[in-house]
Design a protein around this motif. Structure first.
Motif, PDB file in Angstrom:
ATOM      1  N   ALA A   7      -3.078   4.296  -2.842  1.00  0.00           N
ATOM      2  CA  ALA A   7      -3.292   3.131  -3.702  1.00  0.00           C
ATOM      3  C   ALA A   7      -2.690   1.903  -3.027  1.00  0.00           C
ATOM      4  N   HIS A  40       0.828  -1.205   0.000  1.00  0.00           N
ATOM      5  CA  HIS A  40       0.000   0.000   0.000  1.00  0.00           C
ATOM      6  C   HIS A  40       0.864   1.256   0.000  1.00  0.00           C
ATOM      7  N   MET A  65      -3.195  -3.682  -8.213  1.00  0.00           N
ATOM      8  CA  MET A  65      -3.405  -2.415  -7.519  1.00  0.00           C
ATOM      9  C   MET A  65      -4.802  -1.835  -7.767  1.00  0.00           C
ATOM     10  N   GLN A  66      -5.187  -0.959  -6.845  1.00  0.00           N
ATOM     11  CA  GLN A  66      -6.411  -0.174  -7.002  1.00  0.00           C
ATOM     12  C   GLN A  66      -6.125   1.192  -6.388  1.00  0.00           C
ATOM     13  N   ASP A  67      -6.428   2.259  -7.152  1.00  0.00           N
ATOM     14  CA  ASP A  67      -6.168   3.600  -6.626  1.00  0.00           C
ATOM     15  C   ASP A  67      -7.390   4.142  -5.895  1.00  0.00           C
ATOM     16  N   GLU A  68      -7.271   5.382  -5.413  1.00  0.00           N
ATOM     17  CA  GLU A  68      -8.346   5.985  -4.602  1.00  0.00           C
ATOM     18  C   GLU A  68      -9.650   6.186  -5.377  1.00  0.00           C
TER      19      GLU A  68
END
Length: 135
Positions: free
Chosen positions: A76, A72, A97-100
């Motif tokens: 993200a 983290h 991954m995953q962003d905001e």
């Protein structure tokens, strides 16, 4: 002649079953990694920041938090799906991954540790970023 055909049919069936079992085993192993079951080596696990003095701050955007199964950054993060390395001080992580905003993307990041395990270097195409292990 019929016995030879029957014997051949059983051999083909046996080989097909072996291939199916082998494929299933590989698929399960791949699925385990794809579901974030890959484990980061213990030396890399921790909270890392650009400076030790930032470790007291909770809103520092240089943060990189690494667990056994996740990575983290400030806004993200995601599941580690593959780990490969050259030893206890050098590893490459494949991360889902995953962003905001919720956008998902793959990330490949190579990390190296100093000999004492207190400094982490993130190697990317844009250059190296050094962070320090927070106590």
């Amino acid at each position: 002649l019929i016995n030879e055909y029957v014997t051949l049919a059983f051999k083909i069936k046996e080989q097909t079953m072996r291939k199916m079992i082998f494929t299933l085993v590989l698929g399960v192993a791949g699925l385990a990694q794809a579901q974030g079951k890959a484990e980061v080596p213990g030396g890399f696990v921790g909270t890392w920041k650009a400076s030790l003095q930032y470790c007291r701050s909770h809103d520092d955007d240089s943060i990189l938090k690494i667990t056994r199964r996740e990575l983290h950054y400030f806004e993200a993060g995601g599941a580690v799906v593959k780990v490969s390395g050259k030893g206890p001080h050098d590893t490459t992580l494949q991360v889902r991954m995953q962003d905001e905003t919720g956008a998902a993307y793959p990330l490949s990041v190579r990390l190296s540790l100093s000999a004492d395990g207190k400094r982490l270097t993130e190697h990317t195409a844009m250059g190296d970023t050094v962070r320090y292990r927070c106590p």
